[in-house]
Design a protein around this motif. Structure first.
Motif, PDB file in Angstrom:
ATOM      1  N   ALA A 185      16.019  15.504 -24.103  1.00 61.42           N
ATOM      2  CA  ALA A 185      15.831  16.825 -24.717  1.00 61.42           C
ATOM      3  C   ALA A 185      14.824  17.701 -23.975  1.00 61.42           C
ATOM      4  O   ALA A 185      14.335  18.670 -24.543  1.00 61.42           O
ATOM      5  N   ASN A 186      14.517  17.388 -22.717  1.00 65.56           N
ATOM      6  CA  ASN A 186      13.497  18.139 -21.982  1.00 65.56           C
ATOM      7  C   ASN A 186      12.190  18.198 -22.768  1.00 65.56           C
ATOM      8  O   ASN A 186      11.453  19.188 -22.699  1.00 65.56           O
ATOM      9  N   ALA A 187      11.899  17.145 -23.537  1.00 64.83           N
ATOM     10  CA  ALA A 187      10.729  17.133 -24.405  1.00 64.83           C
ATOM     11  C   ALA A 187       9.656  16.174 -23.909  1.00 64.83           C
ATOM     12  O   ALA A 187       8.856  15.670 -24.684  1.00 64.83           O
ATOM     13  N   GLY A 188       9.633  15.918 -22.611  1.00 63.32           N
ATOM     14  CA  GLY A 188       8.627  15.015 -22.078  1.00 63.32           C
ATOM     15  C   GLY A 188       7.252  15.638 -21.965  1.00 63.32           C
ATOM     16  O   GLY A 188       6.260  14.932 -21.867  1.00 63.32           O
ATOM     17  N   GLY A 189       7.174  16.974 -21.989  1.00 66.36           N
ATOM     18  CA  GLY A 189       5.899  17.652 -21.855  1.00 66.36           C
ATOM     19  C   GLY A 189       4.853  17.208 -22.861  1.00 66.36           C
ATOM     20  O   GLY A 189       3.735  16.846 -22.482  1.00 66.36           O
ATOM     21  N   PRO A 190       5.182  17.220 -24.163  1.00 64.85           N
ATOM     22  CA  PRO A 190       4.177  16.783 -25.146  1.00 64.85           C
ATOM     23  C   PRO A 190       3.742  15.335 -24.956  1.00 64.85           C
ATOM     24  O   PRO A 190       2.564  15.010 -25.127  1.00 64.85           O
ATOM     25  N   VAL A 191       4.680  14.453 -24.604  1.00 64.45           N
ATOM     26  CA  VAL A 191       4.328  13.045 -24.412  1.00 64.45           C
ATOM     27  C   VAL A 191       3.313  12.896 -23.286  1.00 64.45           C
ATOM     28  O   VAL A 191       2.270  12.241 -23.445  1.00 64.45           O
ATOM     29  N   MET A 192       3.593  13.508 -22.147  1.00 59.99           N
ATOM     30  CA  MET A 192       2.686  13.374 -21.022  1.00 59.99           C
ATOM     31  C   MET A 192       1.390  14.146 -21.248  1.00 59.99           C
ATOM     32  O   MET A 192       0.330  13.753 -20.757  1.00 59.99           O
ATOM     33  N   SER A 193       1.456  15.234 -22.008  1.00 61.63           N
ATOM     34  CA  SER A 193       0.231  15.959 -22.341  1.00 61.63           C
ATOM     35  C   SER A 193      -0.709  15.062 -23.130  1.00 61.63           C
ATOM     36  O   SER A 193      -1.920  15.008 -22.872  1.00 61.63           O
ATOM     37  N   LEU A 194      -0.161  14.343 -24.103  1.00 53.23           N
ATOM     38  CA  LEU A 194      -0.981  13.446 -24.906  1.00 53.23           C
ATOM     39  C   LEU A 194      -1.556  12.323 -24.049  1.00 53.23           C
ATOM     40  O   LEU A 194      -2.711  11.915 -24.231  1.00 53.23           O
ATOM     41  N   TYR A 195      -0.771  11.814 -23.104  1.00 52.93           N
ATOM     42  CA  TYR A 195      -1.283  10.757 -22.230  1.00 52.93           C
ATOM     43  C   TYR A 195      -2.437  11.269 -21.362  1.00 52.93           C
ATOM     44  O   TYR A 195      -3.489  10.620 -21.253  1.00 52.93           O
ATOM     45  N   LEU A 196      -2.257  12.441 -20.758  1.00 53.83           N
ATOM     46  CA  LEU A 196      -3.294  12.969 -19.878  1.00 53.83           C
ATOM     47  C   LEU A 196      -4.563  13.308 -20.654  1.00 53.83           C
ATOM     48  O   LEU A 196      -5.678  13.114 -20.145  1.00 53.83           O
ATOM     49  N   LEU A 197      -4.418  13.789 -21.886  1.00 57.37           N
ATOM     50  CA  LEU A 197      -5.599  14.029 -22.715  1.00 57.37           C
ATOM     51  C   LEU A 197      -6.314  12.721 -23.016  1.00 57.37           C
ATOM     52  O   LEU A 197      -7.540  12.625 -22.935  1.00 57.37           O
ATOM     53  N   SER A 198      -5.542  11.693 -23.395  1.00 59.61           N
ATOM     54  CA  SER A 198      -6.155  10.418 -23.755  1.00 59.61           C
ATOM     55  C   SER A 198      -6.794   9.742 -22.543  1.00 59.61           C
ATOM     56  O   SER A 198      -7.712   8.929 -22.694  1.00 59.61           O
ATOM     57  N   ALA A 199      -6.322  10.067 -21.326  1.00 60.93           N
ATOM     58  CA  ALA A 199      -6.881   9.483 -20.107  1.00 60.93           C
ATOM     59  C   ALA A 199      -8.137  10.212 -19.640  1.00 60.93           C
ATOM     60  O   ALA A 199      -8.778   9.790 -18.675  1.00 60.93           O
ATOM     61  N   GLY A 200      -8.490  11.310 -20.290  1.00 63.86           N
ATOM     62  CA  GLY A 200      -9.742  11.983 -19.976  1.00 63.86           C
ATOM     63  C   GLY A 200      -9.648  13.130 -18.996  1.00 63.86           C
ATOM     64  O   GLY A 200     -10.661  13.550 -18.439  1.00 63.86           O
ATOM     65  N   PHE A 201      -8.458  13.677 -18.766  1.00 59.24           N
ATOM     66  CA  PHE A 201      -8.325  14.777 -17.822  1.00 59.24           C
ATOM     67  C   PHE A 201      -8.887  16.066 -18.402  1.00 59.24           C
ATOM     68  O   PHE A 201      -8.655  16.392 -19.562  1.00 59.24           O
ATOM     69  N   ARG A 202      -9.589  16.811 -17.563  1.00 53.57           N
ATOM     70  CA  ARG A 202     -10.005  18.150 -17.930  1.00 53.57           C
ATOM     71  C   ARG A 202      -8.952  19.148 -17.468  1.00 53.57           C
ATOM     72  O   ARG A 202      -7.953  18.757 -16.878  1.00 53.57           O
ATOM     73  N   LYS A 203      -9.157  20.433 -17.762  1.00 48.27           N
ATOM     74  CA  LYS A 203      -8.081  21.418 -17.648  1.00 48.27           C
ATOM     75  C   LYS A 203      -7.372  21.419 -16.295  1.00 48.27           C
ATOM     76  O   LYS A 203      -6.143  21.269 -16.226  1.00 48.27           O
TER      77      LYS A 203
END
Length: 257
Positions: A159-177
């Protein structure tokens, strides 16, 4: 063929698709995950399965602009650890699309996104995070990367809906903007381009869909420029809150349709 009559859409519907394309550009250079709104608009105007094929080239155009904007901020160790798991998720998503109907797809992805948003909120720490994430080098970090990678590949394929999944992963991994945006830009450019043969093989991309894409892709550019301007005016905490909020809203939209 007149692109405004393609798929039997009206002028107002084309305007909605154009706004969704602009939002794709904005999400790629500012608030990743916001393009779940674009996904909803495309699915509302076009046939649900066909909308994924029309949206994919629009997303790739946004990815190219994001890479040009944030190419110096990508964290490649994270990307290399994610790609094998994502590939497995894309294959699983392709198999899923062969038998699942639209309702099953929407419900499954919506439930996954809500669950992961809850996990991310629970795990967020108040302490400041470093600019160089190291979560992927630990055993727990590798397991998390693989789990998110499979889910990201699966949801982006169906569904081209991978953006939210990877966004949550990158946030949880500690990435800044900037690290967040640079890493996700390369990630989605590579993943979305790799999805093209699968989507074409499923009949989701054809000459008619590409004609509509040609009419819509010009709207991605102003959205990307607006996002690049806005991102430097959003503080880190607000940035994270916007990403999570966009994820939750997209998940609820999928579940309630």
């Amino acid at each position: 063929m007149n692109t405004t009559t393609l798929w039997h859409i009206t002028g107002w519907e084309f305007a909605a698709l154009a706004f969704a394309a602009l939002l794709v550009g904005f999400s790629k250079t500012a608030v990743s995950g916001a393009n779940t709104v674009s996904l909803a608009v495309f699915a509302a105007v076009l046939p649900a399965r066909a909308s994924t094929g029309v949206l994919l080239p629009i997303l790739i155009a946004g990815d190219v602009l994001a890479v040009l904007t944030y190419r110096r901020h990508a964290h490649w160790p994270t990307l290399w650890r994610l790609f094998p798991a994502v590939a497995a998720g894309v294959v699983a998503g392709t198999l899923f699309l062969m038998w699942a109907d639209d309702t099953t797809v929407r419900t499954s992805i919506g439930a996954i996104l809500l669950l992961m948003a809850g996990v991310t909120l629970w795990r967020r720490r108040a302490a400041d995070r470093t600019d160089e994430p190291d979560a992927v080098v630990t055993h727990a970090g590798r397991i998390k990367a693989r789990s998110y990678g499979v889910l990201g590949g699966f949801t982006t394929m169906v569904a081209n809906a991978g953006g939210p999944v990877m966004s949550l992963y990158l946030l949880s991994a500690g990435f800044r903007k900037l690290g967040f945006l640079g890493t996700s830009a390369f990630f989605f450019l590579i993943v979305n381009v790799s999805k093209v043969p699968f989507s074409a093989g499923l009949g989701l991309i054809d000459g008619r869909s590409l004609l509509l894409d040609a009419a819509l892709v010009v709207f991605v550019v102003p959205g990307a420029l607006l996002g690049a301007w806005a991102v430097h005016r959003i503080n880190q905490r607000l940035f994270e809150q916007l990403v999570i909020a966009a994820t939750v809203l997209g998940a609820l939209q999928l579940l309630l349709r």
